[in-house]
Write a protein that holds these residues in place. Structure first.
Motif, mmCIF file in Angstrom:
data_model
loop_
_atom_site.group_PDB
_atom_site.id
_atom_site.type_symbol
_atom_site.label_atom_id
_atom_site.label_comp_id
_atom_site.label_asym_id
_atom_site.label_seq_id
_atom_site.Cartn_x
_atom_site.Cartn_y
_atom_site.Cartn_z
ATOM 1 N N GLY A 17 0.795 -1.223 0.000
ATOM 2 C CA GLY A 17 0.000 0.000 0.000
ATOM 3 C C GLY A 17 0.822 1.264 0.000
ATOM 4 N N VAL A 18 2.156 1.152 0.008
ATOM 5 C CA VAL A 18 2.986 2.351 0.122
ATOM 6 C C VAL A 18 2.805 3.273 -1.079
ATOM 7 C CG1 VAL A 18 5.048 1.343 -0.955
ATOM 8 C CG2 VAL A 18 5.298 3.168 0.736
ATOM 9 N N LYS A 19 2.582 2.695 -2.248
ATOM 10 C CA LYS A 19 2.381 3.543 -3.427
ATOM 11 C C LYS A 19 1.109 4.372 -3.293
ATOM 12 C CE LYS A 19 4.904 0.582 -6.656
ATOM 13 N NZ LYS A 19 4.820 -0.232 -7.890
ATOM 14 N N ARG A 20 0.079 3.772 -2.740
ATOM 15 C CA ARG A 20 -1.168 4.519 -2.560
ATOM 16 C C ARG A 20 -0.996 5.594 -1.498
ATOM 17 N NH1 ARG A 20 -5.856 0.251 -1.761
ATOM 18 N NH2 ARG A 20 -7.124 2.151 -1.947
ATOM 19 N N LYS A 26 0.856 13.185 -1.831
ATOM 20 C CA LYS A 26 0.878 14.174 -2.900
ATOM 21 C C LYS A 26 -0.388 15.013 -2.899
ATOM 22 C CE LYS A 26 1.471 14.631 -7.908
ATOM 23 N NZ LYS A 26 1.683 13.903 -9.194
ATOM 24 N N ASP A 27 -1.517 14.336 -2.652
ATOM 25 C CA ASP A 27 -2.797 15.043 -2.625
ATOM 26 C C ASP A 27 -2.862 16.019 -1.451
ATOM 27 O OD1 ASP A 27 -5.597 15.391 -3.568
ATOM 28 O OD2 ASP A 27 -6.085 14.499 -1.622
ATOM 29 N N GLN A 31 4.325 15.250 3.867
ATOM 30 C CA GLN A 31 4.908 13.918 3.996
ATOM 31 C C GLN A 31 4.380 13.290 5.281
ATOM 32 O OE1 GLN A 31 9.165 13.817 3.726
ATOM 33 N NE2 GLN A 31 9.291 11.604 4.125
ATOM 34 N N LEU A 32 3.757 12.138 5.140
ATOM 35 C CA LEU A 32 3.168 11.454 6.286
ATOM 36 C C LEU A 32 4.150 10.473 6.931
ATOM 37 C CD1 LEU A 32 -0.366 10.706 4.797
ATOM 38 C CD2 LEU A 32 0.276 12.579 6.323
ATOM 39 N N PHE A 33 5.123 9.992 6.152
ATOM 40 C CA PHE A 33 6.113 9.043 6.653
ATOM 41 C C PHE A 33 7.523 9.536 6.336
ATOM 42 C CE2 PHE A 33 2.359 6.399 6.045
ATOM 43 C CZ PHE A 33 2.360 5.602 7.180
ATOM 44 N N SER A 34 8.422 9.240 7.244
ATOM 45 C CA SER A 34 9.848 9.366 6.928
ATOM 46 C C SER A 34 10.357 7.973 6.637
ATOM 47 C CB SER A 34 10.613 9.992 8.098
ATOM 48 O OG SER A 34 10.495 9.190 9.266
ATOM 49 N N ARG A 35 10.954 7.802 5.463
ATOM 50 C CA ARG A 35 11.321 6.475 4.986
ATOM 51 C C ARG A 35 12.819 6.263 5.126
ATOM 52 N NH1 ARG A 35 7.222 8.740 2.261
ATOM 53 N NH2 ARG A 35 5.363 7.464 1.894
#
Length: 296
Positions: A17-20, A26-27, A31-35
């Motif tokens: 689900g990371v792509k979603r 983007k929407d 940034q919701l996650f730091s990878r």
């Protein structure tokens, strides 16, 4: 996408689900996650967003459960919330307080039975079957309540002082029922009652509801109407209205529970068992019902 966000926030690993989630970021423009090479962690924005995402998912689940057969509340139709049938459902809910119950009101029998067939509702209370009509295949009905009728008059009516009267005594009299709509099961019931005992059902309206009807009956020496024995009515003390039982025979309105035989709702069986166990059965004498009334 919210499902992936909630799952990732709890499990702290990346999945398909990371792509979603990237599309969601983007929407939102944040940034919701730091990878990192070890996985992903919620950012401050992600931590702020997560509780609202959880709340939305929970609301989605509740919304789906509210309409999904087998999971939503047991949905039962009654003609009116102020009538005795609503009282039957209140009794059921007191006996089974853990059962979620959704009470709806549909006007006519055809609409109610169509809703039972489609699964929109789980059951309905109706008088079955009307002349010339049969229940569709896969639909069953069982008698659950035979409700005696009373004559309802003002203090100046000729029967106001009677403790009880026989239906035959109403021959030639006018019974005012502006709520009787042609094509309904209750209009069919009262039409046959009128034919059986020689009285006239006057449905001339308009129908302004119960309170104006009570006002009119209270001030008339000639008008009377029928009410069911357990219909709760409250009126001003000055009206001095009278409820007079009918005997020899007692006309009873035959309420049946109607349901679809393959309905999977787990609470439907409990409702049927509760109602049928309380039903004493219909006496073989002393009452009047229409010829078309189902006896089970």
């Amino acid at each position: 996408m919210l499902h992936e966000l909630v799952g990732a926030g709890e499990e702290e690993d990346l999945d398909a689900g990371v792509k979603r989630i990237a599309v969601l970021e983007k929407d939102l423009g944040v940034q919701l996650f730091s990878r990192t090479a070890r996985g992903a962690r919620l950012t401050i924005d992600g931590q702020a967003f997560l509780p609202y995402a959880r709340a939305l998912l929970q609301a989605e689940e509740r919304a789906a459960a509210s309409v999904r057969p087998g999971r939503r509340a047991l949905r039962v139709d009654v003609i009116g919330r102020r009538l005795s049938l609503a009282g039957l459902l209140r009794d059921f809910h007191r006996a089974y307080p853990e059962t979620d119950l959704d009470v709806v009101t549909l006007f006519d029998s055809d609409t109610a039975i169509a809703a039972v067939r489609s699964g929109t509702i789980d059951a309905t209370f109706r008088a079955v079957t009307m002349p010339g009509r049969q229940l569709p295949g896969g639909i069953e009905a069982t008698p659950v309540f035979d409700e005696p009728l009373h004559l309802f008059t003002g203090p100046a009516h000729e029967f106001a002082a009677a403790r009880a009267i026989a239906p035959a005594q109403l021959a030639g009299r006018r019974i005012w029922m502006p709520g009787n709509m042609p094509g309904t099961e209750w209009a069919a019931y009262y039409d046959e009652l009128a034919a059986a005992f020689g009285l006239t059902i006057d449905s001339v309206g308009p129908n302004f509801g119960i309170e104006p009807l009570l006002d009119t009956i209270a001030n008339s020496s000639t008008l009377a109407t029928f009410v069911s024995e357990q219909t709760p009515l409250v009126w001003p003390a000055g009206h001095d209205l009278r409820r007079i039982p009918l005997h020899d025979p007692t006309p009873v309105y035959p309420h049946s529970l109607i349901w679809r035989t393959d309905n999977p709702h787990p609470a439907l069986i409990a409702l049927r068992d509760h109602l049928t166990s309380a039903y004493p059965g219909r006496p073989h004498s002393g009452i009047w019902t229409p010829n078309w009334s189902a006896t089970g």
